[in-house]
Design a protein around this motif. Structure first.
Motif, PDB file in Angstrom:
ATOM      1  N   ASP A  99       0.824  -1.208   0.000  1.00 27.69           N
ATOM      2  CA  ASP A  99       0.000   0.000   0.000  1.00 27.69           C
ATOM      3  C   ASP A  99       0.858   1.258   0.000  1.00 27.69           C
ATOM      4  O   ASP A  99       0.486   2.271  -0.599  1.00 27.69           O
ATOM      5  N   ALA A 100       1.998   1.205   0.685  1.00 28.45           N
ATOM      6  CA  ALA A 100       2.868   2.390   0.732  1.00 28.45           C
ATOM      7  C   ALA A 100       3.364   2.749  -0.667  1.00 28.45           C
ATOM      8  O   ALA A 100       3.359   3.926  -1.061  1.00 28.45           O
ATOM      9  N   ILE A 101       3.785   1.747  -1.429  1.00 25.73           N
ATOM     10  CA  ILE A 101       4.250   2.019  -2.795  1.00 25.73           C
ATOM     11  C   ILE A 101       3.075   2.418  -3.682  1.00 25.73           C
ATOM     12  O   ILE A 101       3.227   3.232  -4.592  1.00 25.73           O
ATOM     13  N   ARG A 102       1.901   1.857  -3.420  1.00 23.04           N
ATOM     14  CA  ARG A 102       0.709   2.260  -4.180  1.00 23.04           C
ATOM     15  C   ARG A 102       0.444   3.755  -3.998  1.00 23.04           C
ATOM     16  O   ARG A 102       0.215   4.482  -4.980  1.00 23.04           O
ATOM     17  N   ARG A 103       0.492   4.225  -2.769  1.00 19.90           N
ATOM     18  CA  ARG A 103       0.251   5.653  -2.510  1.00 19.90           C
ATOM     19  C   ARG A 103       1.324   6.522  -3.158  1.00 19.90           C
ATOM     20  O   ARG A 103       1.025   7.572  -3.739  1.00 19.90           O
ATOM     21  N   GLN A 104       2.562   6.081  -3.052  1.00 23.31           N
ATOM     22  CA  GLN A 104       3.656   6.843  -3.650  1.00 23.31           C
ATOM     23  C   GLN A 104       3.522   6.905  -5.172  1.00 23.31           C
ATOM     24  O   GLN A 104       3.710   7.965  -5.778  1.00 23.31           O
ATOM     25  N   THR A 105       3.180   5.782  -5.785  1.00 18.87           N
ATOM     26  CA  THR A 105       3.019   5.745  -7.246  1.00 18.87           C
ATOM     27  C   THR A 105       1.893   6.665  -7.691  1.00 18.87           C
ATOM     28  O   THR A 105       2.038   7.444  -8.648  1.00 18.87           O
ATOM     29  N   LEU A 106       0.763   6.608  -6.999  1.00 16.80           N
ATOM     30  CA  LEU A 106      -0.361   7.490  -7.337  1.00 16.80           C
ATOM     31  C   LEU A 106       0.032   8.955  -7.211  1.00 16.80           C
ATOM     32  O   LEU A 106      -0.333   9.788  -8.037  1.00 16.80           O
ATOM     33  N   GLU A 107       0.800   9.253  -6.168  1.00 17.11           N
ATOM     34  CA  GLU A 107       1.220  10.640  -5.953  1.00 17.11           C
ATOM     35  C   GLU A 107       2.066  11.141  -7.120  1.00 17.11           C
ATOM     36  O   GLU A 107       1.868  12.256  -7.611  1.00 17.11           O
ATOM     37  N   THR A 108       3.003  10.330  -7.596  1.00 22.30           N
ATOM     38  CA  THR A 108       3.852  10.782  -8.708  1.00 22.30           C
ATOM     39  C   THR A 108       3.064  10.876 -10.012  1.00 22.30           C
ATOM     40  O   THR A 108       3.324  11.751 -10.836  1.00 22.30           O
ATOM     41  N   LEU A 109       2.085   9.980 -10.214  1.00 24.52           N
ATOM     42  CA  LEU A 109       1.314  10.001 -11.450  1.00 24.52           C
ATOM     43  C   LEU A 109       0.308  11.149 -11.490  1.00 24.52           C
ATOM     44  O   LEU A 109      -0.086  11.596 -12.564  1.00 24.52           O
ATOM     45  N   HIS A 110      -0.091  11.629 -10.314  1.00 21.13           N
ATOM     46  CA  HIS A 110      -1.033  12.749 -10.250  1.00 21.13           C
ATOM     47  C   HIS A 110      -0.325  14.110 -10.285  1.00 21.13           C
ATOM     48  O   HIS A 110      -0.943  15.118 -10.619  1.00 21.13           O
ATOM     49  N   ASN A 111       0.957  14.126  -9.955  1.00 20.28           N
ATOM     50  CA  ASN A 111       1.700  15.384  -9.835  1.00 20.28           C
ATOM     51  C   ASN A 111       2.159  15.873 -11.215  1.00 20.28           C
ATOM     52  O   ASN A 111       3.021  15.248 -11.844  1.00 20.28           O
ATOM     53  N   PRO A 112       1.622  16.995 -11.718  1.00 17.22           N
ATOM     54  CA  PRO A 112       1.970  17.470 -13.076  1.00 17.22           C
ATOM     55  C   PRO A 112       3.442  17.797 -13.248  1.00 17.22           C
ATOM     56  O   PRO A 112       3.951  17.800 -14.373  1.00 17.22           O
ATOM     57  N   GLN A 113       4.150  18.095 -12.132  1.00 15.81           N
ATOM     58  CA  GLN A 113       5.569  18.448 -12.221  1.00 15.81           C
ATOM     59  C   GLN A 113       6.498  17.242 -12.108  1.00 15.81           C
ATOM     60  O   GLN A 113       7.714  17.381 -12.243  1.00 15.81           O
ATOM     61  N   HIS A 114       5.938  16.065 -11.834  1.00 16.90           N
ATOM     62  CA  HIS A 114       6.798  14.894 -11.652  1.00 16.90           C
ATOM     63  C   HIS A 114       7.149  14.284 -13.013  1.00 16.90           C
ATOM     64  O   HIS A 114       6.311  14.230 -13.912  1.00 16.90           O
ATOM     65  N   PRO A 115       8.395  13.834 -13.212  1.00 13.20           N
ATOM     66  CA  PRO A 115       8.799  13.230 -14.496  1.00 13.20           C
ATOM     67  C   PRO A 115       7.879  12.099 -14.956  1.00 13.20           C
ATOM     68  O   PRO A 115       7.654  11.925 -16.159  1.00 13.20           O
ATOM     69  N   ASN A 116       7.369  11.308 -14.005  1.00 14.69           N
ATOM     70  CA  ASN A 116       6.480  10.213 -14.399  1.00 14.69           C
ATOM     71  C   ASN A 116       5.233  10.751 -15.091  1.00 14.69           C
ATOM     72  O   ASN A 116       4.808  10.240 -16.135  1.00 14.69           O
ATOM     73  N   ARG A 117       4.610  11.778 -14.505  1.00 16.05           N
ATOM     74  CA  ARG A 117       3.398  12.357 -15.100  1.00 16.05           C
ATOM     75  C   ARG A 117       3.744  13.149 -16.356  1.00 16.05           C
ATOM     76  O   ARG A 117       2.980  13.136 -17.343  1.00 16.05           O
ATOM     77  N   GLU A 118       4.867  13.846 -16.350  1.00 22.98           N
ATOM     78  CA  GLU A 118       5.284  14.593 -17.544  1.00 22.98           C
ATOM     79  C   GLU A 118       5.398  13.661 -18.747  1.00 22.98           C
ATOM     80  O   GLU A 118       4.961  13.992 -19.857  1.00 22.98           O
ATOM     81  N   SER A 119       5.991  12.491 -18.534  1.00 24.29           N
ATOM     82  CA  SER A 119       6.153  11.533 -19.615  1.00 24.29           C
ATOM     83  C   SER A 119       4.796  11.074 -20.138  1.00 24.29           C
ATOM     84  O   SER A 119       4.571  10.990 -21.359  1.00 24.29           O
ATOM     85  N   LEU A 120       3.863  10.782 -19.242  1.00 22.31           N
ATOM     86  CA  LEU A 120       2.534  10.325 -19.647  1.00 22.31           C
ATOM     87  C   LEU A 120       1.771  11.420 -20.377  1.00 22.31           C
ATOM     88  O   LEU A 120       1.094  11.160 -21.378  1.00 22.31           O
ATOM     89  N   ASP A 121       1.858  12.651 -19.866  1.00 22.30           N
ATOM     90  CA  ASP A 121       1.163  13.765 -20.528  1.00 22.30           C
ATOM     91  C   ASP A 121       1.672  13.945 -21.956  1.00 22.30           C
ATOM     92  O   ASP A 121       0.890  14.194 -22.888  1.00 22.30           O
ATOM     93  N   ALA A 122       2.997  13.825 -22.112  1.00 23.09           N
ATOM     94  CA  ALA A 122       3.580  13.988 -23.447  1.00 23.09           C
ATOM     95  C   ALA A 122       3.149  12.860 -24.381  1.00 23.09           C
ATOM     96  O   ALA A 122       2.856  13.083 -25.550  1.00 23.09           O
ATOM     97  N   ASP A 123       3.063  11.641 -23.870  1.00 22.99           N
ATOM     98  CA  ASP A 123       2.726  10.487 -24.703  1.00 22.99           C
ATOM     99  C   ASP A 123       1.248  10.456 -25.093  1.00 22.99           C
ATOM    100  O   ASP A 123       0.896   9.988 -26.186  1.00 22.99           O
ATOM    101  N   PHE A 124       0.377  10.932 -24.192  1.00 17.89           N
ATOM    102  CA  PHE A 124      -1.062  10.811 -24.442  1.00 17.89           C
ATOM    103  C   PHE A 124      -1.771  12.167 -24.517  1.00 17.89           C
ATOM    104  O   PHE A 124      -2.985  12.250 -24.310  1.00 17.89           O
TER     105      PHE A 124
END
Length: 866
Positions: A99-124
């Motif tokens: 659950d701890a990693i689940r929360r952390q992953t969701l946080e990075t995917l929701h954060n517009p400034q995080h590289p993980n979300r930046e990559s997804l926004d650019a791809d889709f």
């Protein structure tokens, strides 16, 4: 926009190449065409998912610090476009272990400034729908049609034997719009099992997944290797499965491997690790603090803000060096301000809400016991100090992983800031180099990398008569004058007054020639020449001592395995004693007089007043009263419950243990006439007797299981390289052969042959050395290659590799031990017989029944069969 590292681009390109080929040729053919580029250790035939043979199922192996989550985000577009034919609107099930990693992953995917979300926004193009698995009902049919939908959850949310009662498998009327155009007879979907709608398709999230055939991302994939995990993938009809881990399971299809050396070259991790061993935990702690202080100065000169942090692993409350002990030592002895210390344990969460990257933050030291909570990450951690005597593998790896990450993922201007530092006490880490090496291998480093990147601050001595002493001591009549020397020299010299009124002067380490020259000048005039000569002699030893040769090619030995439920597993004790293979209640619930005897040991005295005098009279060892018939409020069942709580253990269900104890108590009452009152008075002796009895039954069942599993008619045994033993680069022998005979074929070199237990054993080694078919051999010592016995382990004397590729294991035994050691001979011969000709076992004796000596026995053994 975060720029992917070259190795990350290569990893994604390799994935794209595989998926593009899999779309036309199938995953097996695509994998086989690419696997030639995988390191040899990870080359293996492609293993498809059961019932999903056409679903691509591959693993990307990246060591700690390799950016697995970022790569997972980049993999979505590749999989969607190259294989799933849903380029703009894939449905992704992103599975994590906790659950701890689940929360952390969701946080990075929701954060517009995080590289993980930046990559997804650019791809889709920003068309994303990201939800927690508990909120799957928020997804609409329009979302699935128009957006990339990512559902993040744990395997636990889906991994159940029965689907009833689990939210993702439940029928929900609000999901009906997703099934509006689904034919009622669509195969592969779960149907309702009761009620008026029995036999109709469930409106469940699991069925939505099965209809769409999701892309499944598995983070930390080594945590998801059970049969039930694979069943989950079948239930949801996975369209493509991509694993990311540092330590793949044996059956993982490793498509691409990134080494730790690549991460170091890309400035993502701090290497090497400078490991310092200290005599005591206090010295380890002090030097860890000093290391941080030393790093703080160059850190201040960096363009980016950088504040080095120490991670300290204290011991549990029942040990010596607890969190409180460490905190007190830091505050009282090292004079560290309390506000610069943060304690991170289950009960003290002083890191919660603190941003360690904030320049205003004052934390310099973090004290923990077990692993820091998953998701915590701070690349400012530079120094790892372990004071714990129990090295939980997961905890050490997680803490070490924190220390390895490079601040801002780039090389620092000062070389000292590009390294990690570890301080341990020799009392708690007696084999620190090997243990740290093993932890790095488990974290995804190659064996060679692990050996290369752990650098001891003090060189280890290899064998006494040729070792260079780290410390040197001189006995003087007059103390040296140290006050004028630099601190780095003075701190390495200890001066103690001896009983004769003189001084013992100890130099604790090896100094540079320049520093040694300064030290010599501090000694009294009459002593300088002798001190100078002794230092020069030691320096000559440094220049001329032999260096242990590197092992060019690892020596690999197949190990004995068993087939269990269709899976090949390395033999271990769990295979011989399982809840299904033995039942405690099948054994007699009895304790004989020899097993449980009651003796009244206490002396009794009569104390009375006779006239005006106090009189004492010894009554002997018999009590003044007989208690057996005295009523008690404790019943035999209550006594049994007390004993069960004390004797509770893994492998025996509490209700079974309670019933066995109850039967035994009843038997003692009925057969031996012992009352509950008597048994209560001696319950601790009874507890010990019961413990021994249960242990003897367990051993009997274990011995029987051992024979059946490995030697029975139905035994499924195989000697396999799937679970091969690889001899380490560092030879763990503690003593070495000092004889004049040289052994150039020895795996670790002729100067590093483990000491022989007997002269005949030495002769056996000579026979191996002179045997023309033997390419190389090693004196096997405890801790290296082993074969299983019913009780304990069998470490054969020698392991050899023949020029034809076969492995030979040799055990030498004197004639007087042959009968006693028969179980070793049996398991050795079993190892050979199940190897398919890949391995040989020789039970060598001085003269065998045919009159052959050891060299002849060896020659006849290694001959190729006609």
């Amino acid at each position: 926009m975060f720029e992917a590292k070259p190795f990350q681009k290569t990893t994604i390109a390799k994935l794209a190449e595989f998926l593009a080929a899999a779309r036309f040729d199938g995953p097996k053919s695509a994998f086989d065409a690419i696997k030639r580029e995988v390191p040899e250790d990870w080359r293996k035939p492609y293993e498809p998912l059961a019932k999903l043979a056409e679903t691509p199922y591959v693993c990307l192996r990246l060591p700690t610090g390799g950016g697995k989550t970022f790569l997972a985000a980049q993999a979505l577009k590749v999989a969607a476009s190259q294989f799933l034919e849903r380029e703009n609107n894939p449905l992704v099930l992103w599975l994590v272990p906790t659950d701890a990693i689940r929360r952390q992953t969701l946080e990075t995917l929701h954060n517009p400034q995080h590289p993980n979300r930046e990559s997804l926004d650019a791809d889709f193009d920003g068309k994303l729908r990201i939800v927690d698995i508990t909120d799957f009902s928020l997804l609409t049919p329009q979302d699935l049609r128009d957006k990339a939908c990512i559902v993040v959850g744990t395997f636990a949310a889906l991994r159940v034997g029965k689907t009833e009662g689990r939210k993702v498998y439940d029928h929900r009327e609000d999901l009906e719009p997703h099934f509006a155009s689904v034919p009622p007879n669509t195969p592969g979907l779960e149907c309702q099992t009761d009620g008026a709608d029995q036999g109709k398709i469930k409106f469940s999230f699991a069925n939505i997944l099965a209809l769409v055939r999701p892309l499944v991302i598995v983070d930390e994939a080594h945590n998801a290797t059970t049969e039930l995990s694979y069943e989950v993938l079948q239930r949801i009809n996975a369209g493509c499965v991509i694993e990311f881990t540092a330590t793949p399971a044996d059956d993982s299809n490793v498509l691409h491997h990134v080494s730790a050396s690549v991460l170091k070259a890309e400035e993502m991790i701090k290497l090497p690790i400078i490991l310092t061993e200290h005599p005591t935990w206090q010295e380890a702690l002090t030097d860890a603090v000093l290391t941080r202080q030393k790093l703080a100065e160059p850190a201040r000169k960096e363009l980016d803000f950088l504040r080095p942090i120490v991670l300290i692993q204290a011991e549990n409350k029942d040990k010596q060096v607890t969190v409180q002990v460490v905190e007190d030592y830091l505050v009282e002895h090292e004079k560290i301000e309390r506000e610069k210390i943060a304690i991170a344990t289950g009960t003290q969460r002083e890191l919660d809400g603190i941003n360690l990257f904030d320049p205003a933050c004052k934390v310099e030291i973090v004290i923990t016991v077990q692993a820091l909570k998953e998701g915590w990450d701070c690349s400012f951690a530079y120094v790892f100090c372990s004071l714990a005597t129990v090295h939980n593998k997961k905890d050490v790896e997680q803490l070490l992983g924190r220390v390895l990450r490079m601040p801002y993922a780039k090389k620092r201007t000062n070389a000292e800031l590009n390294r990690a530092y570890a301080h341990v006490a020799k009392t708690s880490w007696p084999l620190a180099i090997n243990q740290m090496h093993d932890r790095l291998v488990s974290m995804g480093f190659d064996e060679v990398e692990a050996a290369k990147y752990v650098q001891p601050k003090e060189e280890p001595t290899l064998f006494p008569e040729q070792s260079v002493p780290q410390q040197m001591t001189w006995v003087l009549r007059e103390a040296p004058q140290l006050y004028g020397l630099p601190e780095e020299i003075r701190s390495q010299v200890a001066v103690v007054t001896n009983d004769a009124g003189g001084f013992s002067v100890t130099l604790k380490t090896i100094l540079s020639e320049e520093a040694e020259a300064k030290l010599v000048q501090a000694f009294p005039d009459a002593e300088r020449e002798a001190v100078k000569r002794s230092l020069a002699a030691r320096r000559e030893q440094i220049l001329t001592r032999p260096e242990p040769p590197a092992v060019p090619v690892p020596l690999r030995v197949p190990q004995l395995c068993v087939w269990v439920d269709g899976e090949l597993e390395l033999v271990n004790d769990e295979h011989f004693l399982t809840p299904d293979s033995w039942r405690l209640l099948d054994f007699p619930a009895e304790l004989s007089e020899a097993e449980f005897r009651i003796e009244e040991r206490s002396d009794s005295y009569l104390i009375d007043v006779l006239g005006k005098r106090l009189v004492e009279r010894h009554l002997g060892s018999q009590a003044a009263f007989e208690f057996a018939d005295v009523p008690t409020n404790v019943t035999d069942l209550e006594l049994s419950r007390q004993l069960e709580r004390s004797l509770r253990q893994n492998g025996i269900r509490p209700e079974v243990l309670l019933e066995f104890i109850r039967r035994t108590v009843r038997w003692l009452e009925a057969s031996r006439g012992l009352s509950v009152t008597t048994l209560m008075r001696v319950r601790f002796t009874l507890e010990k007797a019961l413990s021994h009895k249960i242990e003897s039954y367990q051993q009997k069942a274990h011995d029987s299981g051992y024979q059946l599993r490995l030697f029975g008619e139905a035994a499924k045994v195989e000697t396999s390289y799937k679970y091969e033993f690889v001899f380490p680069e560092d030879y763990p022998a503690t003593t070495f052969d000092k004889g004049g005979f040289k052994f150039p074929k020895h795996l670790y070199g002729e100067n590093f042959v483990g000491e022989f237990d007997s002269t005949p054993e030495f002769e056996c080694a000579k026979a191996l050395e002179m045997c023309p078919q033997v390419k190389r051999w090693v004196r096997n010592v405890v801790g290296l290659f082993t074969l299983p016995l019913a009780k304990g382990n069998f470490y054969p004397d020698f392991v050899a590799e023949l020029y034809d590729g076969r492995l030979l294991v040799v055990e030498y035994k004197g004639e007087h031990l042959i009968e006693h050691e028969q179980p070793k001979k049996n398991i050795g011969e079993r190892w050979e017989s199940k190897s398919g000709g890949k391995a040989l076992f020789l039970w060598a004796v001085k003269k065998d029944a045919q009159g052959r000596d050891v060299p002849r026995q060896l020659q006849d053994k290694v001959k190729k069969p006609n």
